[in-house]
Design a protein around this motif. Structure first.
Motif, PDB file in Angstrom:
ATOM      1  N   ASP B  65      40.667 -56.452  41.433  1.00  0.00           N
ATOM      2  CA  ASP B  65      40.499 -57.902  41.331  1.00  0.00           C
ATOM      3  C   ASP B  65      41.811 -58.606  40.973  1.00  0.00           C
ATOM      4  O   ASP B  65      42.102 -59.691  41.464  1.00  0.00           O
ATOM      5  CB  ASP B  65      39.433 -58.234  40.270  1.00  0.00           C
ATOM      6  CG  ASP B  65      38.029 -57.959  40.790  1.00  0.00           C
ATOM      7  OD1 ASP B  65      37.682 -58.542  41.831  1.00  0.00           O
ATOM      8  OD2 ASP B  65      37.317 -57.157  40.175  1.00  0.00           O
ATOM      9  N   GLY B  66      42.596 -57.963  40.129  1.00  0.00           N
ATOM     10  CA  GLY B  66      43.852 -58.570  39.684  1.00  0.00           C
ATOM     11  C   GLY B  66      44.805 -58.860  40.835  1.00  0.00           C
ATOM     12  O   GLY B  66      45.556 -59.839  40.811  1.00  0.00           O
ATOM     13  N   TRP B  67      44.763 -58.034  41.853  1.00  0.00           N
ATOM     14  CA  TRP B  67      45.681 -58.203  42.995  1.00  0.00           C
ATOM     15  C   TRP B  67      45.403 -59.536  43.706  1.00  0.00           C
ATOM     16  O   TRP B  67      46.315 -60.259  44.077  1.00  0.00           O
ATOM     17  CB  TRP B  67      45.502 -57.025  43.959  1.00  0.00           C
ATOM     18  CG  TRP B  67      46.446 -57.021  45.128  1.00  0.00           C
ATOM     19  CD1 TRP B  67      47.721 -56.528  45.149  1.00  0.00           C
ATOM     20  CD2 TRP B  67      46.181 -57.526  46.442  1.00  0.00           C
ATOM     21  NE1 TRP B  67      48.264 -56.693  46.390  1.00  0.00           N
ATOM     22  CE2 TRP B  67      47.351 -57.306  47.217  1.00  0.00           C
ATOM     23  CE3 TRP B  67      45.078 -58.145  47.049  1.00  0.00           C
ATOM     24  CZ2 TRP B  67      47.439 -57.669  48.562  1.00  0.00           C
ATOM     25  CZ3 TRP B  67      45.175 -58.512  48.384  1.00  0.00           C
ATOM     26  CH2 TRP B  67      46.342 -58.275  49.121  1.00  0.00           C
ATOM     27  N   TYR B  68      44.115 -59.849  43.857  1.00  0.00           N
ATOM     28  CA  TYR B  68      43.765 -61.100  44.532  1.00  0.00           C
ATOM     29  C   TYR B  68      44.204 -62.296  43.692  1.00  0.00           C
ATOM     30  O   TYR B  68      44.730 -63.275  44.207  1.00  0.00           O
ATOM     31  CB  TYR B  68      42.251 -61.136  44.805  1.00  0.00           C
ATOM     32  CG  TYR B  68      41.806 -60.025  45.738  1.00  0.00           C
ATOM     33  CD1 TYR B  68      41.927 -60.170  47.122  1.00  0.00           C
ATOM     34  CD2 TYR B  68      41.324 -58.825  45.247  1.00  0.00           C
ATOM     35  CE1 TYR B  68      41.549 -59.139  47.980  1.00  0.00           C
ATOM     36  CE2 TYR B  68      40.957 -57.786  46.095  1.00  0.00           C
ATOM     37  CZ  TYR B  68      41.068 -57.951  47.457  1.00  0.00           C
ATOM     38  OH  TYR B  68      40.711 -56.938  48.292  1.00  0.00           O
ATOM     39  N   VAL B  69      43.990 -62.170  42.375  1.00  0.00           N
ATOM     40  CA  VAL B  69      44.375 -63.264  41.476  1.00  0.00           C
ATOM     41  C   VAL B  69      45.893 -63.475  41.524  1.00  0.00           C
ATOM     42  O   VAL B  69      46.374 -64.600  41.705  1.00  0.00           O
ATOM     43  CB  VAL B  69      43.912 -62.941  40.031  1.00  0.00           C
ATOM     44  CG1 VAL B  69      44.430 -63.999  39.064  1.00  0.00           C
ATOM     45  CG2 VAL B  69      42.388 -62.868  39.977  1.00  0.00           C
TER      46      VAL B  69
END
Lengths: 111, 816
Positions: B65-69
């Motif tokens: 999820d962090g990558w998208y953020v």
């Protein structure tokens, strides 16, 4: 004095991959039984610092001393790997499930 | 102006496209992704290892999820796109979200082919495409019942092997005469069938499924010849079909897949398609390498590079079934203008075949030994004339030139443009130059920077050899440090495989993981015994002969072969009655030394082994149990006097310490575990250098872990703060269970935490309540079998042989 076979118990007394002690007038011996069912007897006294080899972990035909992890061959009594030293081996035989060790062989050799 | 890029689908191809695009044209697009699956981008190639239990979902995530953020990407999870409006240039999702686009990318993948036999819609009929399918199969596998896999291709066989390793009785039903007939010739297909059958998977070829029998729920599969195979699970793995329905409804040109040009553009110039749904040059693709090539092309086009073109390349096929090595590439049909070179080794089940045309390799089939696949592929790609080395070609690169058989030399001899990682199309030169340019020293870094070995992982060995060649002695293979000389596997692999393969005895581990010695050594046996004790509570019978002497006789061996005895004093609290009993034992057995330990206990040193059971019997009468001062397990919980006495105490630290100790005693752990509870931040019980510590404060309990005060000195990390004693106990037990399940034998908590990351531990224990509770429950379950006082057992006669000599031979007997 010539060597003499002495009965010390039965094969079932020793756990597989384990050892039992036999106290003799020649000192304490350790009698081992390997996973393959072979039986060996050696002095219960590591050549390094005198650790009780009978208390070590038995693997293949060798035992690892519980004090400092020297590995001793049960067949030859010699330390394996980089360590140098040896313990006395004692002849042993199994007859009908009974165990016999040969005492007096040390005296014989000394003579 | 920032353009709007909308992507339909969140599989591996669009994921890779975004990586390229963010690198080539950062900030050019505002990106929105709609994913019909309710999750992030994960590695679908690795679904088979998830099914077989060798990996879990977290390990196959590509973009968390962090990558998208971080990249400012909006990801709608669980949104299926219902319609594309090409006039308004919008898409609308099943959840009612409408998004406008300047550029649209369709990456809807493929659908499994459902054979329309009667019963195909029964409960218990599954396909094998995504994580939901795998989870459903894992659930079904818990029944340990019978499964039928329809389809003997790549996917079907991986599904069959996975289900079988989960304990199911599996039959593969295949329409054609040999398995994987599109990738393998009949000889290799035969060997593959034999290898699968040896593992206990049944294989029926030339078997046409007529119907699935049952009453709304699968009961059996009926074949055209009348054979009936009982089953509660049927997996349809008969093939895939590009998912082009959405594009067709939008009026785009669709044949077998969505038709695109070699720039990945559909019949609408603002709409691109890539992945398994796209058809380029009349072909559709299912293997990852060409899909990544599409991703590279589409990203370049979206970044404004009109010269990027997709070029067809043959891609090698590899079967991801642990222990079965198959490699196939190119064209292997017989023909008058073709010659072949074949090598067979029946005793080793090795088969190698090269197909030549005009002295050039056009196809390769390898079974059993596949290491030379990359080299043959390279020769084929270059259309190299092999007439010079024809006699030795089949033996691989090691036999060419210098005649060395050293695999490192073979890798060294590869040209810079030889492909190493087929999944990602990474060549040797790219890997070696990146290692040098970025100063990479670990496999994980090479994976992160080059992507080599980051997908299916079969080229890991090659990549490591390249690292050795490039870095020399600077390359530290510690990541894969073997457990001992008995196995090339590291502790982590062994732990993983014990669970994955349900190995429940030491001999089973050694047999299945191909131990090089007949019964291990003093290093691996105690480790294996611990792993089995931990992983199979209640099922595994503890192997005392694989335990170190201290744990075998429940006392600490001393330099002269005598032992020391430490009874448990809960929380370090004792009484006059207990002290009197200890004094009596010391007198009765003439114990030479009595000492107070660092863990708030009393140690009696110099006890003869023969006396141990009698010493324990006397101590037991006074209420003492073993203090486990010898164990790789919970040792002590130190406490201060807390609110009972101390004018600064904020909580009942003594009571909490005793509660923790009474709850956790007896548990075996990878290495010793020492704890402490302090009643206030003055920290008199020194909780901040323990494996686990608690500092009581007015508002609750601060839980610490990963401290050390031995060979290394290290203050603890804070796990988190909780309000009640109950929560404290749950958090600590969950933390210890996580450590029990994951750490390497003899690895203390602080070393384990450093290796896997303090944040990861907090994430699993503090942030993820479900996970914490499941760790906690597993700990509680395991304690049912662990909380047996070993001293009491031995006083009652267990292991009598340990404590006395087998025989005493005096002069008298010898002289008789």
């Amino acid at each position: 004095m010539s060597s003499k076979w002495v009965e010390v118990g039965s094969l079932d007394d020793i756990p597989s991959r384990g050892a039992r002690c036999v106290d003799t007038y020649e000192g304490r011996l350790a009698v081992f039984r390997t996973a393959e069912g072979q039986v060996f007897a050696i002095e219960d006294h590591c050549p390094h610092k005198g650790g009780p080899l009978s208390q070590g972990i038995v693997h293949g035909a060798s035992v690892t001393c519980p004090l400092h992890n020297w590995v001793i061959s049960l067949e030859t009594g010699k330390a394996l790997g980089a360590d140098e030293g040896a313990v006395r081996t004692v002849p042993v035989r199994v007859e009908g499930g009974r165990l016999f060790i040969a005492l007096g062989s040390r005296a014989e050799k000394a003579a | 102006m920032i353009e709007k890029l909308v992507i339909i689908g969140n599989g591996m191809a669009p994921g890779r496209m975004l990586e390229h695009l963010l690198e080539a044209a950062p900030g050019r697009y505002q990106v929105t992704i709609f994913n019909a699956e309710p999750r992030v981008n994960y590695d679908r190639i690795m679904l088979s290892p998830v099914l077989s239990g060798e990996k879990d979902y977290e390990q196959i995530i590509i973009h968390g999820d962090g990558w998208y953020v971080r990249n400012g990407i909006t990801l709608y999870k669980g949104h299926r796109i219902e319609a594309i409006d090409r006039v308004a240039r919008t898409v609308t999702s099943s959840e009612g979200v409408t998004e406008a686009y300047d550029k649209l990318v369709i990456a809807t993948g493929s659908n499994p082919l459902i054979i329309p036999v009667p019963g195909h819609d029964f409960a218990g009929v599954l396909t094998y495409r995504d994580l939901d399918d795998v989870n459903a199969m894992l659930l079904a596998a818990q029944s340990r019942a019978k499964a039928v896999v329809i389809g003997g291709g790549l996917l079907g066989l991986e599904a069959a092997a996975g289900l079988q390793s989960q304990g199911m009785d599996v039959t593969v039903v295949h329409l054609m005469p040999t398995l994987m007939e599109r990738q393998l010739d009949p000889a290799a297909g035969y060997l593959l069938q034999k290898a699968l059958e040896t593992r206990g998977i049944k294989v029926l070829t030339q078997a046409n499924t007529k119907a699935i029998l049952g009453n709304g729920k699968v009961e059996a599969v009926e074949l055209a010849d009348g054979t009936i195979i009982p089953a509660t699970l049927v997996v349809m793995a008969a093939g895939i079909r590009p998912n082009a329905a959405l594009a067709r409804e939008a009026g785009l040109s669709v044949e077998r897949g969505i038709v695109v040009d070699d720039g990945m553009r559909t019949s609408d110039p603002d709409i691109y398609a890539l992945g398994e749904c796209a058809e380029v040059g009349g072909r559709v693709y299912g293997l990852v390498a060409p899909l990544y090539e599409m991703a590279r092309t589409a990203a370049a086009r979206l970044a404004g590079d009109e010269s990027a073109r997709f070029v067809h390349l043959d891609t090698p096929t590899k079967l991801k079934v642990t222990g079965i090595d198959v490699y196939s590439l190119g064209d292997f049909a017989d023909g008058d203008d073709r010659e072949e070179i074949v090598l067979r080794d029946a005793s080793a089940d090795v088969y190698k075949r090269l197909i030549l045309k005009d002295d050039r390799i056009i196809g390769t089939v390898l079974f059993g030994e596949v290491a030379d696949g990359a080299w043959f592929n390279d020769l084929k790609k270059k259309a190299a004339n092999i007439s010079e080395m024809r006699d030795t070609l089949i033996f691989g690169p090691a036999f060419q030139g210098g005649g060395t058989s050293d695999p490192a030399a073979a890798v060294a001899a590869l040209p810079d443009d030889a492909e190493i990682c087929g999944c990602n199309g990474i060549c040797k030169g790219k890997i070696t130059s990146t290692i040098k340019a970025k100063g990479l020293t670990t496999l994980d870094e090479v994976r992160a920077h080059t992507k080599a070995s980051a997908s299916c992982g079969t080229c890991t060995g090659l990549v490591e050899q390249l690292m050795e060649l490039t870095l020399g002695d600077a390359f530290d293979r510690s990541a894969v440090q073997p457990m001992c000389a008995c196995t090339p596997l590291g502790h982590d692999d062994v732990r993983r495989l014990i669970v994955a393969k349900s190995l429940k005895t030491v001999p089973a581990v050694m047999q299945e993981l191909e131990w090089k010695t007949s019964c291990g050594c003093a290093k691996c046996r105690p480790a294996l015994n611990y792993y089995l004790v931990c992983d199979w509570p209640g099922e595994y019978a503890d192997d005392y002969q694989s335990r170190f002497i201290n744990e075998r006789v429940h006392a600490n061996i001393q330099k002269d072969g005598t032992f020391s005895v430490v009874p448990r004093m809960w929380g370090g609290v004792t009484s006059s009655k207990e002290l009197r009993a200890i004094a009596d034992v010391v007198d009765k057995f003439a114990i030479p030394t009595v000492k107070v330990t660092g863990g708030q206990r009393i140690d009696m040193l110099g006890v003869r082994k023969e006396d141990l059971p009698a010493v324990w019997a006397d101590l037991g009468k006074a209420g003492f149990v073993s203090g486990h001062a010898y164990a790789k397990g919970l040792r002590t919980v130190k406490t201060c006097v807390g609110t009972d006495w101390c004018r600064f105490g904020t909580q009942d630290s003594t009571g909490l310490g005793i509660r923790i100790e009474k709850f956790m005693w007896g548990s075996w752990t990878p290495a010793k575990v020492k704890m402490a509870v302090s009643g206030c931040p003055r920290n008199c019980s020194e909780a901040t250098c323990k494996d686990v510590g608690v500092i009581c404060v007015d508002s609750g309990y601060e839980i610490h872990f990963a401290g050390a005060a031995g060979l290394d000195i290290k203050g603890t990390e804070i796990l988190g703060q909780v309000k009640t004693e109950d929560e404290t106990v749950e958090y600590i037990a969950a933390l210890v269970q996580m450590y029990r399940e994951q750490a390497r034998y003899l690895e203390r908590i602080y070393k384990w935490a450093k290796r896997i990351g303090v944040d990861e531990i907090r994430r699993q224990i503090v942030q993820d309540g479900d996970r914490r509770r499941s760790y906690f429950e597993r700990f509680v379950f395991s304690q049912k079998f662990a909380q047996v006082d070993p001293w009491d057992e031995r006083v009652s006669g267990k292991d009598k042989h340990e404590f006395r000599p087998m025989a005493v031979v005096g002069f008298a007997e010898a002289a008789e």
